[in-house]
Design a protein around this motif. Structure first.
Motif, PDB file in Angstrom:
ATOM      1  N   ALA A  84     -20.690  -2.201  -0.002  1.00 41.79           N
ATOM      2  CA  ALA A  84     -20.768  -2.012   1.446  1.00 41.79           C
ATOM      3  C   ALA A  84     -21.703  -0.843   1.744  1.00 41.79           C
ATOM      4  N   LYS A  85     -22.501  -0.986   2.789  1.00 44.62           N
ATOM      5  CA  LYS A  85     -23.379   0.105   3.216  1.00 44.62           C
ATOM      6  C   LYS A  85     -22.556   1.223   3.849  1.00 44.62           C
ATOM      7  N   MET A  86     -21.460   0.828   4.521  1.00 46.52           N
ATOM      8  CA  MET A  86     -20.555   1.817   5.097  1.00 46.52           C
ATOM      9  C   MET A  86     -19.241   1.160   5.461  1.00 46.52           C
ATOM     10  N   GLY A  87     -18.236   2.008   5.572  1.00 48.40           N
ATOM     11  CA  GLY A  87     -16.932   1.574   6.023  1.00 48.40           C
ATOM     12  C   GLY A  87     -16.351   2.630   6.944  1.00 48.40           C
ATOM     13  N   VAL A  88     -15.686   2.190   8.011  1.00 48.24           N
ATOM     14  CA  VAL A  88     -15.072   3.117   8.954  1.00 48.24           C
ATOM     15  C   VAL A  88     -13.673   2.627   9.326  1.00 48.24           C
ATOM     16  N   ASN A  89     -12.815   3.597   9.661  1.00 47.14           N
ATOM     17  CA  ASN A  89     -11.514   3.235  10.211  1.00 47.14           C
ATOM     18  C   ASN A  89     -11.743   2.609  11.576  1.00 47.14           C
ATOM     19  N   TYR A  90     -11.120   1.473  11.809  1.00 50.33           N
ATOM     20  CA  TYR A  90     -11.290   0.769  13.075  1.00 50.33           C
ATOM     21  C   TYR A  90     -10.042   0.894  13.940  1.00 50.33           C
ATOM     22  N   GLY A  91      -8.888   1.116  13.290  1.00 47.48           N
ATOM     23  CA  GLY A  91      -7.658   1.292  14.058  1.00 47.48           C
ATOM     24  C   GLY A  91      -6.441   0.793  13.315  1.00 47.48           C
ATOM     25  N   LEU A  92      -5.364   0.765  14.043  1.00 49.60           N
ATOM     26  CA  LEU A  92      -4.082   0.296  13.511  1.00 49.60           C
ATOM     27  C   LEU A  92      -3.519  -0.745  14.469  1.00 49.60           C
ATOM     28  N   ASN A  93      -3.036  -1.847  13.935  1.00 51.80           N
ATOM     29  CA  ASN A  93      -2.412  -2.863  14.789  1.00 51.80           C
ATOM     30  C   ASN A  93      -0.944  -2.567  15.020  1.00 51.80           C
ATOM     31  N   GLY A 136      13.358   5.527  -5.173  1.00 52.97           N
ATOM     32  CA  GLY A 136      14.819   5.481  -5.136  1.00 52.97           C
ATOM     33  C   GLY A 136      15.418   4.923  -3.861  1.00 52.97           C
ATOM     34  N   SER A 137      14.586   4.475  -2.929  1.00 48.80           N
ATOM     35  CA  SER A 137      15.092   3.952  -1.657  1.00 48.80           C
ATOM     36  C   SER A 137      14.802   2.465  -1.535  1.00 48.80           C
ATOM     37  N   ASP A 138      15.757   1.735  -0.985  1.00 43.95           N
ATOM     38  CA  ASP A 138      15.542   0.313  -0.723  1.00 43.95           C
ATOM     39  C   ASP A 138      14.667   0.094   0.504  1.00 43.95           C
ATOM     40  N   LYS A 139      14.677   1.071   1.421  1.00 42.60           N
ATOM     41  CA  LYS A 139      13.888   0.963   2.644  1.00 42.60           C
ATOM     42  C   LYS A 139      12.566   1.707   2.480  1.00 42.60           C
ATOM     43  N   PRO A 140      11.491   1.131   3.011  1.00 44.29           N
ATOM     44  CA  PRO A 140      10.222   1.865   2.985  1.00 44.29           C
ATOM     45  C   PRO A 140      10.230   2.965   4.040  1.00 44.29           C
ATOM     46  N   ALA A 141       9.389   3.953   3.840  1.00 43.40           N
ATOM     47  CA  ALA A 141       9.224   5.010   4.837  1.00 43.40           C
ATOM     48  C   ALA A 141       8.509   4.457   6.063  1.00 43.40           C
ATOM     49  N   ALA A 142       7.484   3.651   5.827  1.00 40.30           N
ATOM     50  CA  ALA A 142       6.684   3.129   6.933  1.00 40.30           C
ATOM     51  C   ALA A 142       5.934   1.881   6.491  1.00 40.30           C
ATOM     52  N   VAL A 143       5.540   1.115   7.485  1.00 35.96           N
ATOM     53  CA  VAL A 143       4.657  -0.034   7.283  1.00 35.96           C
ATOM     54  C   VAL A 143       3.576   0.072   8.348  1.00 35.96           C
ATOM     55  N   ALA A 144       2.316   0.036   7.915  1.00 40.66           N
ATOM     56  CA  ALA A 144       1.192   0.178   8.842  1.00 40.66           C
ATOM     57  C   ALA A 144       0.120  -0.856   8.531  1.00 40.66           C
ATOM     58  N   ASP A 145      -0.318  -1.554   9.564  1.00 44.56           N
ATOM     59  CA  ASP A 145      -1.430  -2.496   9.441  1.00 44.56           C
ATOM     60  C   ASP A 145      -2.701  -1.763   9.861  1.00 44.56           C
ATOM     61  N   LEU A 146      -3.492  -1.382   8.870  1.00 40.87           N
ATOM     62  CA  LEU A 146      -4.695  -0.586   9.099  1.00 40.87           C
ATOM     63  C   LEU A 146      -5.923  -1.489   9.054  1.00 40.87           C
ATOM     64  N   ILE A 147      -6.817  -1.303  10.015  1.00 35.38           N
ATOM     65  CA  ILE A 147      -8.050  -2.089  10.071  1.00 35.38           C
ATOM     66  C   ILE A 147      -9.215  -1.194   9.676  1.00 35.38           C
ATOM     67  N   ALA A 148     -10.007  -1.658   8.737  1.00 34.75           N
ATOM     68  CA  ALA A 148     -11.226  -0.965   8.352  1.00 34.75           C
ATOM     69  C   ALA A 148     -12.392  -1.918   8.522  1.00 34.75           C
ATOM     70  N   ARG A 149     -13.482  -1.426   9.099  1.00 32.98           N
ATOM     71  CA  ARG A 149     -14.689  -2.239   9.291  1.00 32.98           C
ATOM     72  C   ARG A 149     -15.701  -1.877   8.217  1.00 32.98           C
ATOM     73  N   TYR A 150     -16.224  -2.910   7.552  1.00 32.51           N
ATOM     74  CA  TYR A 150     -17.226  -2.724   6.510  1.00 32.51           C
ATOM     75  C   TYR A 150     -18.501  -3.456   6.864  1.00 32.51           C
TER      76      TYR A 150
END
Length: 152
Positions: A84-93, A136-150
């Motif tokens: 990729a020539k570049m990649g940027v954070n595009y956001g979170l859904n 050690g935890s059954d539950k995750p701390a967080a779930v995030a759908d991250l969008i990156a543009r390449y």
């Protein structure tokens, strides 16, 4: 670790797990430093004595945004985008904070490519679901759908 070397590679990997990172300890010093940088000194993050007595977690907890800020670093264990020539954070859904990460806990990131949307002939938006797991935890701390543009 998965390698994404083209838009076609990305399209083929939609729906697949990209990898699981190594564990990283979230100690009080890291939490305090993040509090200083963001000027968020809420007692639940920085006052160990008060958190031990007044918090339902019995200890200080990491800022949710601290966890999100570690996604780029930890996900480097899981996948790499090459050519990729570049990649940027595009956001979170979507972001959900499910379980608290107490000081001294270890976290890791599990990454799954959930979408690859072609924006132009040489541009793609990759949506990666990052699940932040707590040792050690059954539950995750967080779930995030991250969008990156390449741009290839």
């Amino acid at each position: 670790m998965k390698v994404i070397a083209s838009i076609d590679d990305a399209m083929r990997l939609v729906g697949h797990e990209l990898g699981v990172s190594s564990w990283k300890e979230i100690d009080q010093a890291r939490i305090d430093t993040f509090a200083d940088v963001t000027e968020d000194h809420q007692w639940i993050h920085v006052d160990a004595d008060r958190a031990a007595s007044d918090s339902p977690y019995g200890a200080t907890v990491a800022h949710g945004f601290l966890l999100l800020s570690l996604i780029p670093k930890l996900s480097k264990d899981n996948y790499v985008v090459q050519n990729a020539k570049m990649g940027v954070n595009y956001g979170l859904n979507k972001v959900r904070f499910i379980a608290a990460v107490t000081a001294g806990s270890r976290i890791r990131i599990r990454s799954e490519l959930i979408d690859a949307a072609k924006v132009a002939d040489n541009v793609v938006n990759l949506t990666v679901r990052h699940t932040i797991e707590i040792d050690g935890s059954d539950k995750p701390a967080a779930v995030a759908d991250l969008i990156a543009r390449y741009v290839f």
